[in-house]
Write a protein that holds these residues in place. Structure first.
Motif, PDB file in Angstrom:
ATOM      1  N   ASP A 119      14.935   4.976  14.606  1.00 52.29           N
ATOM      2  CA  ASP A 119      15.316   3.586  14.339  1.00 52.29           C
ATOM      3  C   ASP A 119      15.183   2.771  15.624  1.00 52.29           C
ATOM      4  OD1 ASP A 119      16.825   1.128  13.863  1.00 52.29           O
ATOM      5  OD2 ASP A 119      17.634   2.146  12.097  1.00 52.29           O
ATOM      6  N   PRO A 120      14.366   1.723  15.649  1.00 49.77           N
ATOM      7  CA  PRO A 120      14.163   0.959  16.883  1.00 49.77           C
ATOM      8  C   PRO A 120      15.408   0.235  17.377  1.00 49.77           C
ATOM      9  CG  PRO A 120      13.127  -0.143  15.013  1.00 49.77           C
ATOM     10  CD  PRO A 120      13.543   1.211  14.531  1.00 49.77           C
ATOM     11  N   ARG A 121      16.400   0.073  16.523  1.00 54.11           N
ATOM     12  CA  ARG A 121      17.643  -0.578  16.948  1.00 54.11           C
ATOM     13  C   ARG A 121      18.569   0.371  17.696  1.00 54.11           C
ATOM     14  NH1 ARG A 121      20.257  -2.017  11.558  1.00 54.11           N
ATOM     15  NH2 ARG A 121      19.230  -0.030  11.045  1.00 54.11           N
ATOM     16  N   CYS A 122      18.293   1.677  17.627  1.00 53.60           N
ATOM     17  CA  CYS A 122      19.243   2.692  18.089  1.00 53.60           C
ATOM     18  C   CYS A 122      18.754   3.371  19.356  1.00 53.60           C
ATOM     19  CB  CYS A 122      19.438   3.741  16.991  1.00 53.60           C
ATOM     20  SG  CYS A 122      20.584   5.073  17.411  1.00 53.60           S
ATOM     21  N   ALA A 123      19.623   3.416  20.377  1.00 48.25           N
ATOM     22  CA  ALA A 123      19.345   4.145  21.616  1.00 48.25           C
ATOM     23  C   ALA A 123      20.384   5.245  21.786  1.00 48.25           C
ATOM     24  CB  ALA A 123      19.375   3.204  22.817  1.00 48.25           C
ATOM     25  N   LEU A 124      19.923   6.490  21.863  1.00 48.30           N
ATOM     26  CA  LEU A 124      20.810   7.623  22.136  1.00 48.30           C
ATOM     27  C   LEU A 124      20.799   7.854  23.640  1.00 48.30           C
ATOM     28  CD1 LEU A 124      19.656  10.038  19.262  1.00 48.30           C
ATOM     29  CD2 LEU A 124      21.394   8.228  19.189  1.00 48.30           C
ATOM     30  N   VAL A 125      21.932   7.610  24.289  1.00 48.42           N
ATOM     31  CA  VAL A 125      21.994   7.557  25.746  1.00 48.42           C
ATOM     32  C   VAL A 125      22.917   8.645  26.274  1.00 48.42           C
ATOM     33  CG1 VAL A 125      22.598   6.132  27.750  1.00 48.42           C
ATOM     34  CG2 VAL A 125      21.560   5.072  25.724  1.00 48.42           C
ATOM     35  N   HIS A 126      22.408   9.449  27.196  1.00 47.28           N
ATOM     36  CA  HIS A 126      23.254  10.417  27.895  1.00 47.28           C
ATOM     37  C   HIS A 126      24.073   9.654  28.932  1.00 47.28           C
ATOM     38  CE1 HIS A 126      23.605  13.657  31.209  1.00 47.28           C
ATOM     39  NE2 HIS A 126      24.656  13.715  30.393  1.00 47.28           N
ATOM     40  N   GLY A 127      25.378   9.609  28.724  1.00 45.43           N
ATOM     41  CA  GLY A 127      26.226   8.867  29.643  1.00 45.43           C
ATOM     42  C   GLY A 127      27.692   9.148  29.388  1.00 45.43           C
ATOM     43  N   ASP A 128      28.498   8.789  30.367  1.00 47.93           N
ATOM     44  CA  ASP A 128      29.952   9.000  30.312  1.00 47.93           C
ATOM     45  C   ASP A 128      30.611   7.771  29.703  1.00 47.93           C
ATOM     46  OD1 ASP A 128      32.632   9.500  30.695  1.00 47.93           O
ATOM     47  OD2 ASP A 128      32.529   9.529  32.885  1.00 47.93           O
ATOM     48  N   PHE A 129      30.971   7.848  28.439  1.00 51.77           N
ATOM     49  CA  PHE A 129      31.614   6.709  27.781  1.00 51.77           C
ATOM     50  C   PHE A 129      32.879   6.295  28.522  1.00 51.77           C
ATOM     51  CE2 PHE A 129      34.840   4.938  25.053  1.00 51.77           C
ATOM     52  CZ  PHE A 129      34.163   3.957  24.339  1.00 51.77           C
ATOM     53  N   PHE A 130      33.684   7.261  28.903  1.00 55.35           N
ATOM     54  CA  PHE A 130      34.975   6.952  29.507  1.00 55.35           C
ATOM     55  C   PHE A 130      34.801   6.317  30.883  1.00 55.35           C
ATOM     56  CE2 PHE A 130      35.728   9.964  26.200  1.00 55.35           C
ATOM     57  CZ  PHE A 130      36.914   9.538  25.621  1.00 55.35           C
ATOM     58  N   GLY A 131      33.857   6.822  31.665  1.00 62.77           N
ATOM     59  CA  GLY A 131      33.579   6.203  32.946  1.00 62.77           C
ATOM     60  C   GLY A 131      33.076   4.788  32.785  1.00 62.77           C
ATOM     61  N   ALA A 132      32.207   4.563  31.797  1.00 60.85           N
ATOM     62  CA  ALA A 132      31.686   3.218  31.557  1.00 60.85           C
ATOM     63  C   ALA A 132      32.789   2.280  31.083  1.00 60.85           C
ATOM     64  CB  ALA A 132      30.559   3.277  30.529  1.00 60.85           C
ATOM     65  N   ALA A 133      33.668   2.773  30.202  1.00 64.92           N
ATOM     66  CA  ALA A 133      34.736   1.934  29.669  1.00 64.92           C
ATOM     67  C   ALA A 133      35.705   1.485  30.748  1.00 64.92           C
ATOM     68  CB  ALA A 133      35.496   2.687  28.580  1.00 64.92           C
ATOM     69  N   LEU A 134      35.901   2.317  31.763  1.00 60.72           N
ATOM     70  CA  LEU A 134      36.860   1.997  32.829  1.00 60.72           C
ATOM     71  C   LEU A 134      36.202   1.329  34.029  1.00 60.72           C
ATOM     72  CD1 LEU A 134      38.873   5.337  32.647  1.00 60.72           C
ATOM     73  CD2 LEU A 134      39.637   3.096  31.834  1.00 60.72           C
ATOM     74  N   SER A 135      34.907   1.065  33.941  1.00 58.81           N
ATOM     75  CA  SER A 135      34.182   0.490  35.071  1.00 58.81           C
ATOM     76  C   SER A 135      34.352  -1.026  35.106  1.00 58.81           C
ATOM     77  CB  SER A 135      32.699   0.840  34.987  1.00 58.81           C
ATOM     78  OG  SER A 135      32.077   0.080  33.968  1.00 58.81           O
ATOM     79  N   GLU A 136      33.860  -1.625  36.177  1.00 59.58           N
ATOM     80  CA  GLU A 136      33.967  -3.076  36.360  1.00 59.58           C
ATOM     81  C   GLU A 136      32.743  -3.823  35.859  1.00 59.58           C
ATOM     82  OE1 GLU A 136      36.748  -4.430  37.319  1.00 59.58           O
ATOM     83  OE2 GLU A 136      37.653  -2.458  37.623  1.00 59.58           O
ATOM     84  N   THR A 137      31.702  -3.120  35.408  1.00 59.36           N
ATOM     85  CA  THR A 137      30.524  -3.809  34.883  1.00 59.36           C
ATOM     86  C   THR A 137      30.875  -4.510  33.576  1.00 59.36           C
ATOM     87  OG1 THR A 137      29.794  -1.844  33.690  1.00 59.36           O
ATOM     88  CG2 THR A 137      28.956  -2.150  35.932  1.00 59.36           C
ATOM     89  N   ALA A 138      30.085  -5.516  33.222  1.00 55.53           N
ATOM     90  CA  ALA A 138      30.394  -6.308  32.030  1.00 55.53           C
ATOM     91  C   ALA A 138      30.175  -5.502  30.756  1.00 55.53           C
ATOM     92  CB  ALA A 138      29.534  -7.566  32.007  1.00 55.53           C
ATOM     93  N   GLY A 139      29.071  -4.744  30.705  1.00 56.56           N
ATOM     94  CA  GLY A 139      28.750  -3.999  29.493  1.00 56.56           C
ATOM     95  C   GLY A 139      28.761  -2.505  29.714  1.00 56.56           C
ATOM     96  N   ASP A 175      46.570   0.070  30.897  1.00 57.01           N
ATOM     97  CA  ASP A 175      45.577  -0.335  31.885  1.00 57.01           C
ATOM     98  C   ASP A 175      44.170   0.035  31.435  1.00 57.01           C
ATOM     99  OD1 ASP A 175      44.741  -1.149  34.719  1.00 57.01           O
ATOM    100  OD2 ASP A 175      44.081   0.939  34.663  1.00 57.01           O
ATOM    101  N   GLY A 176      44.001   1.243  30.910  1.00 58.46           N
ATOM    102  CA  GLY A 176      42.683   1.679  30.470  1.00 58.46           C
ATOM    103  C   GLY A 176      42.158   0.842  29.322  1.00 58.46           C
ATOM    104  N   LEU A 177      43.009   0.525  28.362  1.00 57.08           N
ATOM    105  CA  LEU A 177      42.586  -0.267  27.212  1.00 57.08           C
ATOM    106  C   LEU A 177      42.260  -1.702  27.626  1.00 57.08           C
ATOM    107  CD1 LEU A 177      45.142   1.177  24.678  1.00 57.08           C
ATOM    108  CD2 LEU A 177      42.652   1.474  24.588  1.00 57.08           C
ATOM    109  N   GLN A 178      42.990  -2.229  28.613  1.00 54.13           N
ATOM    110  CA  GLN A 178      42.665  -3.563  29.124  1.00 54.13           C
ATOM    111  C   GLN A 178      41.285  -3.574  29.778  1.00 54.13           C
ATOM    112  OE1 GLN A 178      46.130  -4.151  31.548  1.00 54.13           O
ATOM    113  NE2 GLN A 178      47.284  -5.167  29.928  1.00 54.13           N
ATOM    114  N   LYS A 179      40.938  -2.507  30.476  1.00 51.91           N
ATOM    115  CA  LYS A 179      39.606  -2.415  31.083  1.00 51.91           C
ATOM    116  C   LYS A 179      38.529  -2.311  30.004  1.00 51.91           C
ATOM    117  CE  LYS A 179      40.483  -0.642  35.737  1.00 51.91           C
ATOM    118  NZ  LYS A 179      41.879  -1.082  35.834  1.00 51.91           N
ATOM    119  N   LEU A 180      38.785  -1.503  28.976  1.00 47.41           N
ATOM    120  CA  LEU A 180      37.810  -1.378  27.889  1.00 47.41           C
ATOM    121  C   LEU A 180      37.594  -2.724  27.202  1.00 47.41           C
ATOM    122  CD1 LEU A 180      37.386   1.384  25.296  1.00 47.41           C
ATOM    123  CD2 LEU A 180      37.719  -0.939  24.490  1.00 47.41           C
TER     124      LEU A 180
END
Length: 240
Positions: A119-139, A175-180
């Motif tokens: 499916d061209p809409r779907c990207a399967l990405v190897h990554g740390d969801f939890f690290g990304a959710a707690l990061s300071e990046t926008a997305g 705190d974690g949920l506020q970051k997410l």
């Protein structure tokens, strides 16, 4: 009929031994796919109601098109498929910390693999969801780190209080949920799957970061023993 039981893959990982197997359930005349981590069952294709409800309930909250959706945890792919089946979904990023699971889908070892991978809409990405959710990046999509999302759907841990790895615990704090929540657009949705009944402490933590908190109890029949089981889907929205 093929083999009644087949171990499709066996991989040592940093989180433990990951096993994919297929077995024939003669009483139902179906093949059942199961993922285990060490001695714990992570997912079974016998029980997919709540995984599908996670996407259905979360995306039902949004009344616009071309949604940018993130799914945390690929597993057997039922949450991702339900998100893609929703006509409002324009882009889907599925983050999984285990590259082996992504490979299983890309190699066609799982029934939904071909659909998700093509499916061209779907990207399967190897990554740390939890690290990304707690990061300071926008997305949370590493290919578009400045882009916030309309919905984030999480199906990794058994429940907020029963996690697969201690590093995950921080996400379920206030705190974690506020970051997410900072990774969502105004009025965006966070939805979470849990094996447990609604937990008041977690709903209180959600209310520190989100509006319109609710917990939907999903009931389904256990097909082998004809017993009713329950899961929970939490749904919360960021302020407009």
């Amino acid at each position: 009929m093929g083999l009644l039981f087949k171990e499709l893959d066996y991989r040592p990982t940093p989180m433990g031994v990951l096993i994919l197997r297929r077995r024939r359930e003669l009483s139902l005349d179906i093949d059942v796919y199961e993922i285990k981590l060490d001695d714990e069952y992570l997912m079974s294709s016998l029980f997919t109601d709540a995984e599908i409800a996670l996407a259905d309930l979360g995306l039902a909250e949004l009344d616009r098109d071309n949604l940018d959706v993130v799914v945390g945890g690929l597993g057997l792919g039922y949450t991702a498929k339900a998100a893609l089946d929703n006509p409002k979904t324009g882009k889907l990023t599925v983050l999984d910390t285990l590259p082996e699971v992504i490979e299983w889908h890309q190699q066609g070892l799982l029934p939904l693999g071909a659909q998700l991978s093509s499916d061209p809409r779907c990207a399967l990405v190897h990554g740390d969801f939890f690290g990304a959710a707690l990061s300071e990046t926008a997305g949370m999509n590493p290919d578009a780190p400045a882009t916030k999302h309309d919905a984030i759907l999480l199906d990794v841990d058994h429940s907020p209080g029963n996690v697969l790895h201690d590093d995950h615990k921080r996400l379920y704090t206030k705190d974690g949920l506020q970051k997410l929540a900072q990774h969502l657009v105004p009025g965006g949705v966070f939805a979470l799957w849990s094996t447990e009944l609604p937990e008041p402490w977690f709903e209180e933590n959600l209310s520190a970061a989100f509006d319109n908190i609710r917990a939907e109890v999903i009931t389904f029949r256990h097909p082998l023993i004809d017993r009713e089981d329950i899961n929970t889907v939490y749904v919360a929205r960021t302020p407009l």
